[in-house]
Design a protein around this motif. Structure first.
Motif, mmCIF file in Angstrom:
data_model
loop_
_atom_site.group_PDB
_atom_site.id
_atom_site.type_symbol
_atom_site.label_atom_id
_atom_site.label_comp_id
_atom_site.label_asym_id
_atom_site.label_seq_id
_atom_site.Cartn_x
_atom_site.Cartn_y
_atom_site.Cartn_z
ATOM 1 N N LEU A 210 0.850 -1.188 0.000
ATOM 2 C CA LEU A 210 0.000 0.000 0.000
ATOM 3 C C LEU A 210 0.880 1.229 0.000
ATOM 4 C CD1 LEU A 210 -2.701 -1.146 2.466
ATOM 5 C CD2 LEU A 210 -3.018 -0.539 0.087
ATOM 6 N N VAL A 289 -4.722 -0.838 5.404
ATOM 7 C CA VAL A 289 -4.200 -1.985 6.141
ATOM 8 C C VAL A 289 -4.849 -1.945 7.511
ATOM 9 C CG1 VAL A 289 -2.148 -3.100 7.068
ATOM 10 C CG2 VAL A 289 -1.970 -1.703 5.031
ATOM 11 N N ILE A 300 -5.760 -6.588 4.506
ATOM 12 C CA ILE A 300 -5.672 -5.577 3.451
ATOM 13 C C ILE A 300 -7.085 -5.380 2.915
ATOM 14 C CG2 ILE A 300 -4.526 -4.918 1.308
ATOM 15 C CD1 ILE A 300 -2.514 -5.702 3.460
ATOM 16 N N SER A 310 -11.648 -7.820 1.271
ATOM 17 C CA SER A 310 -10.459 -7.813 2.112
ATOM 18 C C SER A 310 -9.710 -9.118 1.916
ATOM 19 C CB SER A 310 -10.831 -7.605 3.572
ATOM 20 O OG SER A 310 -11.656 -8.661 3.997
ATOM 21 N N GLY A 313 -3.187 -10.311 4.749
ATOM 22 C CA GLY A 313 -1.842 -9.927 4.327
ATOM 23 C C GLY A 313 -0.809 -10.694 5.153
#
Ligand SMILES: Nc1nc2c(ncn2[C@@H]2O[C@H](COP(=O)(O)OP(=O)(O)OP(=O)(O)O)[C@@H](O)[C@H]2O)c(=O)[nH]1
Length: 347
Positions: A210, A289, A300, A310, A313
């Motif tokens: 990100l 995040v 994420i 979503s 991560g």
């Protein structure tokens, strides 16, 4: 079969989309690129400009102005292209969709998520937006499509910097960065940009890193406080000595939510579900995040209008400070409602 990467190229009328695309097609040696043109009317001038040899496949979509949630014509075209690739009747590595300068990129982007067949075949790599250095300010003032194009972008190119002075370019870059702090901005002289800034950006990939710089918004106190008073906010017509600090009251704005506390998953889901019902059409992009209670991995999260998703991560690293940050880019979003609501979702 691996997912086919797709790139959406936007930018207001005459901002240099075809120029950039032509340049990219020339430079992307060794890659076969299918180009989908989304034009108004029947004129297919761009096709004549673009086709150099039979290396590229150009497909024309003629009904440019569509305001429904997905682009049926685009869906059909993408499905047909994929089918030909599967059958081996057409070879290509990636797709670029050049939208009309008057298009809202939302429905084009949503086509990649809302249709199962398309979602299983394509990967929306990124939205690239061109902003004209000479006319951009005026277009952003006057046209919501132009502002939406900036809001949606994963990468922004400022074209025609050669036609204006450095301060004007700087002011424009400053303005678009406030509208969309998530997208890198660079100038593009007649479409001359590194291919690395064009392809494989994975801006829509949930697993992508990100690249939000949330501190940007806090650096100089501008941007997200449309109605607050700052030293450099000026009433209309008031003289400004600092062109790059001139406050535009753009309706496309962004803000960031941050917290060190973990989110309560069910509360957050309920809240976001309710929020997108009401404000979805105005929510251009949101991404973040998240630190979720009960999870040792980062979550994420991202969305476009009503659609959100979503992904798990990586694990929080030992010693890494757990925290959540979410950036919202939208049109006249009720920042306080969102920030307070998110606060209520913390565990
Ligand atoms: N001076 C200057 N002119 C540019 C630049 N980039 C593009 N142009 C010119 O701007 C004009 C419009 O460029 P196009 O690439 O056709 O723009 P477009 O966004 O595809 O236009 P539409 O499809 O009509 O929306 C052309 O005359 C280009 O040569 C640049 O960086 N500098």
């Amino acid at each position: 079969m691996a997912l086919i990467p797709a790139t959406i190229l936007t930018g207001f009328l005459g901002s240099g989309k075809t120029t950039l695309l032509k340049r990219v097609l020339t430079e992307a040696h060794g890659q076969k690129i299918a180009v989908v043109e989304n034009e108004f009317g029947d004129e297919s001038i761009d096709n004549e400009i673009l086709v150099r040899d039979d290396q590229e496949q150009i497909i024309q979509l003629n009904n440019g102005c569509v305001c429904c949630t997905i682009r049926e014509d685009l869906r059909t075209t993408l499905a047909e292209l994929a089918e030909k690739k599967r059958k081996g009747t057409l070879a290509f590595d990636r797709v670029v969709i050049e939208t009309t300068g008057l298009a809202d990129p939302g429905p084009v982007a949503q086509t990649f998520f809302m249709d199962d067949e398309i979602a299983e075949t394509y990967l929306l790599d990124s939205i690239l937006t061109l902003v004209d250095a000479k006319h951009g300010d005026q277009q952003l003032d006057a046209r919501q499509e132009a502002r939406r194009q900036v809001g949606f972008a994963d990468q922004i190119f400022v074209s025609k910097a050669d036609l204006v002075d450095g301060a004007t370019v700087e002011a424009l870059i400053h303005r678009v960065k406030h509208m969309n702090p998530r997208a890198p901005v660079r100038t593009a002289n007649f479409g001359d940009v590194p291919l690395a800034d064009v392809f494989d950006l994975r801006g829509f990939n949930l697993n992508a890193k990100l690249d939000i710089d949330p501190d940007f918004l806090n650096d100089d106190g501008h941007g997200h406080h449309g109605h607050d008073h700052h030293d450099h906010d000026h009433a209309h017509g008031e003289h400004c000595d600092h062109p790059h600090h001139h406050a535009h009251d753009d309706d496309v704005k962004s803000f960031v939510f941050r917290s060190d506390k973990a989110f309560h998953p069910a509360k957050l889901e309920d809240f976001l579900g309710a929020i997108v019902q009401v404000y979805g059409p105005k929510m251009l992009r949101y991404k973040g995040v998240l630190n979720m209670k009960g999870s040792d991995r980062k979550v994420i999260f991202q969305g476009v209008h009503q659609l959100m998703g979503s992904d798990l991560g990586p694990k929080w690293a030992p010693g890494e400070k757990k925290g959540s940050k979410l950036v919202f880019i939208g049109i006249d979003l009720p920042k306080d409602v969102l920030l307070q609501g998110l606060e209520q979702c913390l565990a």
